[in-house]
Design an enzyme around this catalytic site. Structure first.
Site, PDB file in Angstrom:
ATOM      1  N   THR A   1      -4.572  18.904 -47.678  1.00 54.49           N
ATOM      2  CA  THR A   1      -4.015  17.653 -47.191  1.00 54.49           C
ATOM      3  C   THR A   1      -3.132  17.025 -48.264  1.00 54.49           C
ATOM      4  O   THR A   1      -2.926  17.580 -49.339  1.00 54.49           O
ATOM      5  CB  THR A   1      -5.154  16.689 -46.832  1.00 54.49           C
ATOM      6  OG1 THR A   1      -6.235  16.926 -47.744  1.00 54.49           O
ATOM      7  CG2 THR A   1      -5.671  16.914 -45.442  1.00 54.49           C
TER       8      THR A   1
ATOM      9  N   THR B   1      -1.850  15.813 -42.953  1.00 51.50           N
ATOM     10  CA  THR B   1      -2.182  17.212 -43.230  1.00 51.50           C
ATOM     11  C   THR B   1      -1.658  18.125 -42.132  1.00 51.50           C
ATOM     12  O   THR B   1      -1.364  17.677 -41.022  1.00 51.50           O
ATOM     13  CB  THR B   1      -3.715  17.376 -43.321  1.00 51.50           C
ATOM     14  OG1 THR B   1      -4.049  18.723 -43.638  1.00 51.50           O
ATOM     15  CG2 THR B   1      -4.382  16.999 -42.015  1.00 51.50           C
TER      16      THR B   1
ATOM     17  N   ARG C   1      -4.902  11.881 -35.502  1.00 49.48           N
ATOM     18  CA  ARG C   1      -5.546  13.189 -35.514  1.00 49.48           C
ATOM     19  C   ARG C   1      -5.036  14.043 -34.356  1.00 49.48           C
ATOM     20  O   ARG C   1      -4.820  13.550 -33.245  1.00 49.48           O
ATOM     21  CB  ARG C   1      -7.055  13.008 -35.385  1.00 49.48           C
ATOM     22  CG  ARG C   1      -7.873  14.295 -35.468  1.00 49.48           C
ATOM     23  CD  ARG C   1      -7.769  14.950 -36.807  1.00 49.48           C
ATOM     24  NE  ARG C   1      -8.899  15.858 -37.064  1.00 49.48           N
ATOM     25  CZ  ARG C   1      -8.902  16.780 -38.012  1.00 49.48           C
ATOM     26  NH1 ARG C   1      -7.851  16.945 -38.789  1.00 49.48           N
ATOM     27  NH2 ARG C   1      -9.963  17.533 -38.211  1.00 49.48           N
TER      28      ARG C   1
ATOM     29  N   GLY D   1      -8.196  17.460 -49.906  1.00 49.29           N
ATOM     30  CA  GLY D   1      -9.310  18.267 -50.378  1.00 49.29           C
ATOM     31  C   GLY D   1     -10.319  18.664 -49.334  1.00 49.29           C
ATOM     32  O   GLY D   1     -11.448  19.029 -49.680  1.00 49.29           O
ATOM     33  N   GLY D   2      -9.975  18.592 -48.029  1.00 46.63           N
ATOM     34  CA  GLY D   2     -10.945  18.977 -47.018  1.00 46.63           C
ATOM     35  C   GLY D   2     -12.192  18.133 -47.120  1.00 46.63           C
ATOM     36  O   GLY D   2     -12.135  16.920 -47.327  1.00 46.63           O
TER      37      GLY D   2
ATOM     38  N   GLU E   1      -3.635  21.006 -42.336  1.00 47.13           N
ATOM     39  CA  GLU E   1      -4.921  21.683 -42.524  1.00 47.13           C
ATOM     40  C   GLU E   1      -4.894  22.668 -43.697  1.00 47.13           C
ATOM     41  O   GLU E   1      -4.836  22.229 -44.838  1.00 47.13           O
ATOM     42  CB  GLU E   1      -5.397  22.360 -41.244  1.00 47.13           C
ATOM     43  CG  GLU E   1      -6.772  22.985 -41.322  1.00 47.13           C
ATOM     44  CD  GLU E   1      -7.885  21.992 -41.627  1.00 47.13           C
ATOM     45  OE1 GLU E   1      -9.033  22.422 -41.794  1.00 47.13           O
ATOM     46  OE2 GLU E   1      -7.631  20.765 -41.733  1.00 47.13           O
TER      47      GLU E   1
ATOM     48  N   GLU F   1      -5.357  22.769 -37.148  1.00 49.08           N
ATOM     49  CA  GLU F   1      -6.385  21.733 -37.200  1.00 49.08           C
ATOM     50  C   GLU F   1      -7.588  22.015 -36.310  1.00 49.08           C
ATOM     51  O   GLU F   1      -8.708  21.553 -36.581  1.00 49.08           O
ATOM     52  CB  GLU F   1      -5.763  20.395 -36.794  1.00 49.08           C
ATOM     53  CG  GLU F   1      -6.294  19.219 -37.553  1.00 49.08           C
ATOM     54  CD  GLU F   1      -5.896  19.250 -39.014  1.00 49.08           C
ATOM     55  OE1 GLU F   1      -6.807  19.291 -39.858  1.00 49.08           O
ATOM     56  OE2 GLU F   1      -4.702  19.224 -39.315  1.00 49.08           O
TER      57      GLU F   1
ATOM     58  N   SER G   1     -12.879  15.125 -38.896  1.00 50.45           N
ATOM     59  CA  SER G   1     -12.113  15.224 -40.130  1.00 50.45           C
ATOM     60  C   SER G   1     -12.896  14.581 -41.266  1.00 50.45           C
ATOM     61  O   SER G   1     -13.809  13.782 -41.036  1.00 50.45           O
ATOM     62  CB  SER G   1     -10.762  14.514 -39.971  1.00 50.45           C
ATOM     63  OG  SER G   1     -10.108  14.359 -41.214  1.00 50.45           O
TER      64      SER G   1
END
Length: 616
Positions: free
Chosen positions: A416, A434, A111, A503-504, A436, A455, A482
């Site tokens: 993503t 991703t 991340r 897909g967030g 973002e 991000e 996340s």
């Protein structure tokens, strides 16, 4: 004038370019992706992703003796070329790995992190005292960019668990970046969607638009020699070329001095960031303990904080375990799925953040006792959202009372990507990465050929609930929360399936729904992926695809008090299952996001490539 990278080709030219080069992992030249398939069954290893080039890169590595980690790294590097708006070394992600010899699951946290000087009010307008509008102002800025973690993830995975050097794993992507790939409708549409933002930055317009500032046509060929040189530099000098080297220095300089074009028409000033080369040099991708829940004798492993994927999927499964979802009344089962999602999202928003900055009560969130407390709130009618979070510390409340709570604003990007790989040794990789939003910050690093993420907009700009501690506020060095949820399921101690999706925040509900489709409703993995989706995230209305509303909307509304808001599509999942007969079944989306690609090393009933000597 900088070189443009788009060339229009006819079909005959594209087909004639399909000649395998002499390099060890040379790719065929640019050509139409006519062989894309949503399902593949066979042996020797399998892979699935949103992109045919990436999937084939993984299969190439497996056929040449690499393991699942090698193949996942190489495939993700290829996605950085062919899917630059959803992947790349300007972003980050999470990798979940099952190690067959050790019979254990490990995870890598790639991340992005906030620069050390990142302030808590980073996304507050000093003039109004209110949060800066999310899109495009907050997203399209240097302040949105976190220190990238993707390359560190590749390096950590390859060094600890791979069998090939990172330099070798980058070769397929280098070849594709130089030779090019054919623009499909999805790439065209994503470029067109971001054309005004690309036009605003000199580096981005030169990299992604035609010389006259237009979107490249479907059927044209995209080449990225800048990215090829960047990968070559990393292959030669190692990850230090990025973390502590010239590439990382260029990243920090771009963040702090965005290359805004003189004729930019964004209509708002692009805010510079506060990243330093030292921020980039100091980045690490730590190993973390996976989350684990026992669901109906299946061991479901996921990603722990700062991802909320593993904890939220796990909590919802624990809640649902108290119901018989395999009964004939599918509408009742789906009502309970929506309510479990509603409750677990309330708890996610209150309790999950970067564990280095907030004491996440993970054990409590994943306990059976807390699940029972939350389960008793689920009745015959939908709860009124937003529901308040529970307290995951014992003793647990059995009064089954729920009040109301302020709504949390969900701004997590949906663009993503997810890939899955299994090798012939039984190793499994589930990897979500991703940048973002689609195209991230829209800021490309000059001369290096990749986009930077946005991000840090995953942080809550202000506390979600005034007066209540918020685990996801901005801070220097912090990783934003996340929803990425790479997942591996074991049964009787052996891998059964792996799944994940972009897909967030809908990632969580998509993975959860696919697991229920497969484990409770008895669907095959391809059918579980293709089934229509609904995503309840503690909001008044549930987002749902038209097919779901058409099939279940009336009964869920009339009998259970659910309400729905239609959305064209949710997620773009990939999965692999270990079948009882010893074969592997890889599955990707048949339609969503233009369809994905699933392949196996040794396809059932087909002649094997000469280099795949281990195929039966």
């Amino acid at each position: 004038m900088r070189k443009r990278y788009f060339v229009r080709v006819g079909l005959s030219v594209a087909i004639s370019a399909l000649v395998v080069g002499s390099a060890p992992f040379a790719s065929a030249g640019p050509g139409p992706q006519t062989g894309r398939q949503a399902v593949a069954t066979g042996t020797g290893g399998a892979a699935a992703s949103v992109d045919q080039d990436a999937t084939r890169t993984a299969i190439q590595i497996l056929r040449r003796g690499g393991n699942a980690v090698d193949a996942a790294v190489a495939a993700n590097a290829t996605l950085g070329v062919t899917e630059p708006y959803v992947a790349g070394i300007g972003g980050g992600g999470f990798m979940v790995v099952y190690l067959a010899k050790q019979h254990r699951v490990v995870t890598i946290d790639g991340r992005e992190t906030a620069p050390q000087a990142f302030p808590e009010d980073a996304f507050i307008d000093p003039q109004t005292g209110q949060p800066i509008p999310f899109y495009p102002q907050r997203v399209t800025s240097g302040m949105a960019v976190g220190v990238p973690g993707t390359l560190a993830t590749w390096a950590k995975a390859a060094s600890l668990y791979g069998t090939m050097r990172l330099s070798k794993l980058l070769r397929p992507a280098i070849t594709i970046a130089r030779r090019g790939f054919v623009v499909d409708q999805t790439f065209h549409d994503q470029t067109e969607m971001n054309r005004p933002r690309f036009q605003a930055f000199t580096s981005s317009r030169a990299l992604f638009l035609t010389p006259d500032g237009q979107t490249p046509a479907v059927g044209s060929v995209v080449r990225n020699p800048e990215l090829a040189r960047t990968y070559e530099q990393i292959a030669h000098d190692g990850p230090g070329a990025f973390y502590g080297g010239p590439i990382g220095a260029a990243v920090a300089d771009t963040v702090d001095h965005p290359p805004v074009a003189p004729d930019s028409q964004l209509g708002f000033p692009v805010r510079p960031g506060v990243m330093t080369a030292a921020d980039v040099a100091g980045y690490t991708a730590p190993l973390r303990e996976p989350t684990r829940v026992d669901y109906r004798r299946y061991d479901v492993y996921g990603m722990g904080p700062p991802s909320s994927g593993g904890s939220t999927v796990g909590e919802a499964l624990n809640i649902l375990e108290g119901f018989d979802l395999s009964a004939p009344d599918r509408a009742l089962a789906l009502h309970r799925y929506l309510e479990a999602s509603r409750l677990s999202f309330a708890d996610r928003n209150r309790w999950v953040g970067d564990p280095a900055y907030f004491d996440v009560p993970l054990e409590g969130l994943l306990s059976k006792g807390f699940a029972a407390e939350r389960r008793c709130l689920i009745g015959p009618k939908a709860l009124t959202s937003p529901v308040p979070p529970g307290d995951p510390s014992p003793p647990y409340d059995t009064s089954c009372s729920a009040g109301a709570a302020p709504a949390a604003v969900d701004t997590e990007g949906t663009s993503t990507n997810h890939l899955v790989v299994v090798d012939r040794f039984g190793n499994v990789v589930s990897y979500t990465s991703t940048i973002e939003q689609i195209a991230g910050s829209a800021i490309a690093v000059p001369r290096y050929g990749f986009l930077l993420n946005n991000e840090l907009t995953d942080f809550d700009p202000v506390p979600a609930s005034p007066g209540t501690p918020d685990p996801n506020l901005p801070a220097g060095g912090k990783r934003p929360r996340s929803s990425m949820a790479p997942t591996i399921v074991l049964h009787d101690g052996r891998p059964l399936l792996t799944v994940g999706t972009p897909g967030g925040a809908t990632i969580i509900t998509t993975v959860l729904q696919i697991l229920l489709n497969r484990l409770d409703f008895g669907m095959s993995v391809p059918d579980a992926i293709a089934a229509p989706r609904a995503s309840q995230r503690n909001s008044a209305a549930t987002q749902a695809e038209p097919g779901f509303i058409a099939q279940y909307g009336d009964v869920l509304t009339n009998d259970f008090g659910q309400s729905f808001a239609s959305t064209p599509e949710i997620g773009a999942a990939t999965a692999i299952e270990f079948l009882p007969d010893g074969q592997l079944q890889a599955a990707a989306e048949p339609v969503r996001r233009g369809g994905g690609d699933a392949e196996v090393v040794c396809p059932a009933g087909k002649a094997m490539p000469a280099q795949a000597a281990f195929c039966p």
